[in-house]
Design an enzyme around this catalytic site. Structure first.
Site, PDB file in Angstrom:
ATOM      1  N   ARG A   9       0.854  -1.301  -0.021  1.00 57.03           N
ATOM      2  CA  ARG A   9       0.110  -0.013   0.062  1.00 57.03           C
ATOM      3  C   ARG A   9       0.736   1.200   0.004  1.00 57.03           C
ATOM      4  O   ARG A   9       1.782   1.255   0.877  1.00 57.03           O
ATOM      5  CB  ARG A   9      -1.143   0.016   0.981  1.00 57.03           C
ATOM      6  CG  ARG A   9      -1.334   1.460   1.701  1.00 57.03           C
ATOM      7  CD  ARG A   9      -2.714   1.250   2.601  1.00 57.03           C
ATOM      8  NE  ARG A   9      -3.702   0.580   1.998  1.00 57.03           N
ATOM      9  CZ  ARG A   9      -4.930   0.940   2.646  1.00 57.03           C
ATOM     10  NH1 ARG A   9      -5.169   1.537   3.681  1.00 57.03           N
ATOM     11  NH2 ARG A   9      -6.163  -0.010   2.196  1.00 57.03           N
ATOM     12  N   HIS A  13      -7.740   0.648  -5.960  1.00 57.93           N
ATOM     13  CA  HIS A  13      -7.895  -0.026  -5.024  1.00 57.93           C
ATOM     14  C   HIS A  13      -8.716  -1.286  -5.489  1.00 57.93           C
ATOM     15  O   HIS A  13      -9.649  -1.467  -5.189  1.00 57.93           O
ATOM     16  CB  HIS A  13      -8.674   0.794  -3.786  1.00 57.93           C
ATOM     17  CG  HIS A  13      -8.511   0.199  -2.501  1.00 57.93           C
ATOM     18  ND1 HIS A  13      -7.904  -0.874  -2.180  1.00 57.93           N
ATOM     19  CD2 HIS A  13      -9.173   0.672  -1.293  1.00 57.93           C
ATOM     20  CE1 HIS A  13      -7.795  -1.136  -0.697  1.00 57.93           C
ATOM     21  NE2 HIS A  13      -8.848  -0.290  -0.289  1.00 57.93           N
ATOM     22  N   GLN A  34     -10.307  -3.807  -2.750  1.00 56.12           N
ATOM     23  CA  GLN A  34     -11.523  -3.547  -2.216  1.00 56.12           C
ATOM     24  C   GLN A  34     -12.761  -3.519  -2.961  1.00 56.12           C
ATOM     25  O   GLN A  34     -13.898  -4.093  -2.609  1.00 56.12           O
ATOM     26  CB  GLN A  34     -11.538  -1.771  -1.847  1.00 56.12           C
ATOM     27  CG  GLN A  34     -12.714  -1.302  -1.153  1.00 56.12           C
ATOM     28  CD  GLN A  34     -13.075  -2.066   0.373  1.00 56.12           C
ATOM     29  OE1 GLN A  34     -12.374  -2.004   1.099  1.00 56.12           O
ATOM     30  NE2 GLN A  34     -14.225  -2.393   0.379  1.00 56.12           N
ATOM     31  N   ASP A  47     -17.061   7.389  -0.729  1.00 56.33           N
ATOM     32  CA  ASP A  47     -15.682   7.392  -0.329  1.00 56.33           C
ATOM     33  C   ASP A  47     -15.691   8.636   0.209  1.00 56.33           C
ATOM     34  O   ASP A  47     -16.494   9.455   0.203  1.00 56.33           O
ATOM     35  CB  ASP A  47     -14.868   6.692  -1.227  1.00 56.33           C
ATOM     36  CG  ASP A  47     -13.472   6.460  -0.765  1.00 56.33           C
ATOM     37  OD1 ASP A  47     -13.278   6.362   0.665  1.00 56.33           O
ATOM     38  OD2 ASP A  47     -12.347   6.164  -1.365  1.00 56.33           O
ATOM     39  N   CYS A  95     -16.160   1.754   1.285  1.00 55.61           N
ATOM     40  CA  CYS A  95     -14.933   0.981   1.576  1.00 55.61           C
ATOM     41  C   CYS A  95     -14.560   1.185   3.185  1.00 55.61           C
ATOM     42  O   CYS A  95     -13.844   0.268   3.837  1.00 55.61           O
ATOM     43  CB  CYS A  95     -13.905   1.333   0.687  1.00 55.61           C
ATOM     44  SG  CYS A  95     -13.226   3.154   0.864  1.00 55.61           S
ATOM     45  N   ARG A  97     -13.435  -8.533   2.630  1.00 55.30           N
ATOM     46  CA  ARG A  97     -12.121  -8.132   2.207  1.00 55.30           C
ATOM     47  C   ARG A  97     -11.395  -9.633   2.599  1.00 55.30           C
ATOM     48  O   ARG A  97     -10.150  -9.882   1.965  1.00 55.30           O
ATOM     49  CB  ARG A  97     -11.643  -7.090   3.027  1.00 55.30           C
ATOM     50  CG  ARG A  97     -12.193  -5.758   2.661  1.00 55.30           C
ATOM     51  CD  ARG A  97     -11.704  -5.372   0.978  1.00 55.30           C
ATOM     52  NE  ARG A  97     -10.250  -5.341   0.924  1.00 55.30           N
ATOM     53  CZ  ARG A  97      -9.220  -4.329   1.315  1.00 55.30           C
ATOM     54  NH1 ARG A  97      -9.684  -3.151   1.694  1.00 55.30           N
ATOM     55  NH2 ARG A  97      -8.044  -4.609   1.065  1.00 55.30           N
TER      56      ARG A  97
HETATM   57  N1  NVA Z   1     -10.094   6.644  -0.944  1.00 58.34           N
HETATM   58  C1  NVA Z   1      -9.548   6.205   0.248  1.00 58.34           C
HETATM   59  C2  NVA Z   1      -9.826   4.769   0.498  1.00 58.34           C
HETATM   60  C3  NVA Z   1      -9.299   4.147   1.821  1.00 58.34           C
HETATM   61  C4  NVA Z   1      -9.697   2.928   2.033  1.00 58.34           C
HETATM   62  C5  NVA Z   1      -8.163   6.503   0.549  1.00 58.34           C
HETATM   63  O1  NVA Z   1      -7.373   6.311  -0.393  1.00 58.34           O
HETATM   64  O2  NVA Z   1      -7.495   7.134   1.454  1.00 58.34           O
HETATM   65  N1   CP Z   2     -11.105  -0.147   2.972  1.00 56.85           N
HETATM   66  C1   CP Z   2      -9.681  -0.050   3.222  1.00 56.85           C
HETATM   67  O1   CP Z   2      -8.960  -0.343   2.513  1.00 56.85           O
HETATM   68  O2   CP Z   2      -9.622   0.072   4.684  1.00 56.85           O
HETATM   69  P1   CP Z   2      -8.114   0.235   5.291  1.00 56.85           P
HETATM   70  O3   CP Z   2      -7.471   1.712   4.703  1.00 56.85           O
HETATM   71  O4   CP Z   2      -8.548   0.253   6.731  1.00 56.85           O
HETATM   72  O5   CP Z   2      -7.214  -0.938   5.168  1.00 56.85           O
END
Ligand code: NVA
Ligand code: CP
Length: 308
Positions: free
Chosen positions: A104, A131, A134, A222, A262, A290
């Site tokens: 990530r 993502h 997800q 989101d 998510c 997930r």
């Molecule tokens: N769009 C959000 C998703 C978090 C799971 C981010 O990238 O922070």
């Molecule tokens: N939805 C998701 O990816 O959650 P986290 O940021 O907690 O991993």
């Protein structure tokens, strides 16, 4: 599109519909019962987290444990990558220890480079661009609700044209479902990803959340400011003011339509508390999925490869 099938899981647009459906079916089967034995016994997954996570980290670590393998966390604050060691050296070294790498991070190109340099499969646990894990969990949730024929799905995406929106667009392109997006001006999705999805499936940008939500089976949103955009919070708060998923927006959806997010969520910003905590919300099942999805991806990538 070139297929990354059986090598990496980085970008849904690199997997054909059959492969995505196979992964979703496998995830569904894993949810209904553990596979016999410990199919990932002796296998190790490195998890590089350069951004925060609850669901991705925990579901992946638990998923590896349930399949008999081991996952180890590599956080920026205590790894050499965090001190600037190159992606190339990290990829080449980790490939000699572990069977796969989940990452990530911020820049999507970093994941692409990691996959190019690694000799083991790489999984995208979220980038600024995509993502994919997800959205696979979201699709499993939709299949549980509406059945397995995803071409009948009608999804509304309300809010930021961000990593989640992009993976929804890629999924629509590969699986042939209908997707309507309502994004504030200046916050739409990447034009190339949008164009690819529009060429492949029934995808449209709509002028308002209500129009996007019309007759939708899934209404998804989101946060307004993703990780790394914290200093834009105030400006985004203004731009996204009319883009909250509230009871009025959900009233436009199909009578059986569900709400997905998510998580983490900000109640009162992108979604009203009444919607996310209401009877049409499936956010906790979505979060649970997930786990089943990452297990399917892990089995697919490293379940059958010869060891050593
Ligand atoms: N769009 C959000 C998703 C978090 C799971 C981010 O990238 O922070
Ligand atoms: N939805 C998701 O990816 O959650 P986290 O940021 O907690 O991993």
């Amino acid at each position: 599109m070139r297929s990354d099938r059986a090598r990496h899981f980085i970008d849904l647009s690199r997997h054909d519909g059959d492969h995505l459906r196979h992964l979703l079916d496998l995830a569904g089967r894993l949810k209904s019962g553990a596979p016999p034995g410990r199919p990932l016994r002796g296998r190790c997954l490195a998890m590089i987290f350069r951004k925060s996570s609850t669901r991705t980290r925990v579901s992946t670590e638990v998923g590896m444990a349930q399949l008999g393998g081991h996952a180890l966390m590599i956080a920026d604050r205590d790894s050499q990558m965090g001190r600037g060691e190159s992606v190339r050296d990290t990829a080449r070294v980790l490939s000699r220890y572990v069977d796969a790498i989940l990452i990530r991070t911020f820049a999507h190109d970093e994941v692409v480079e990691l996959a190019r340099e690694a000799t083991v499969p790489v999984i995208n646990g979220l980038t600024d661009l995509l993502h994919p894990c997800q959205v696979m969990a979201d699709l499993l949730t939709a299949m549980e609700e509406f059945g397995g024929d995803l071409r009948r799905l009608r999804v509304a995406w309300i809010g930021d044209g961000n990593n989640m929106a992009h993976s929804w667009l890629n999924a629509a392109a590969q699986l042939g479902f209908s997707l309507r997006l309502a994004c504030p001006s200046g916050y739409g999705p990447d034009p190339e990803i949008l164009a690819h999805a529009r060429a492949a499936s029934d995808v449209e940008l709509c002028p308002s959340p209500s129009e996007a939500a019309e007759d939708a089976l899934v209404v998804a949103t989101d946060v307004w400011a993703s990780m790394g955009q914290e200093n834009e919070q105030r400006a985004r708060g203004k731009a996204f003011a009319g883009y909250r998923v509230d009871e009025g927006v959900m009233a436009r959806a199909h009578p059986s339509g569900i709400f997905l997010h998510c998580l983490p969520a900000h109640r009162g910003e992108e979604v009203s508390a009444g919607v996310i905590d209401g009877p049409r919300s499936r956010v906790y099942r979505e979060a649970e999925n997930r786990l089943h999805v990452i297990k399917a991806i892990l089995l697919d990538l490293i379940g059958h490869a010869p060891r050593g």
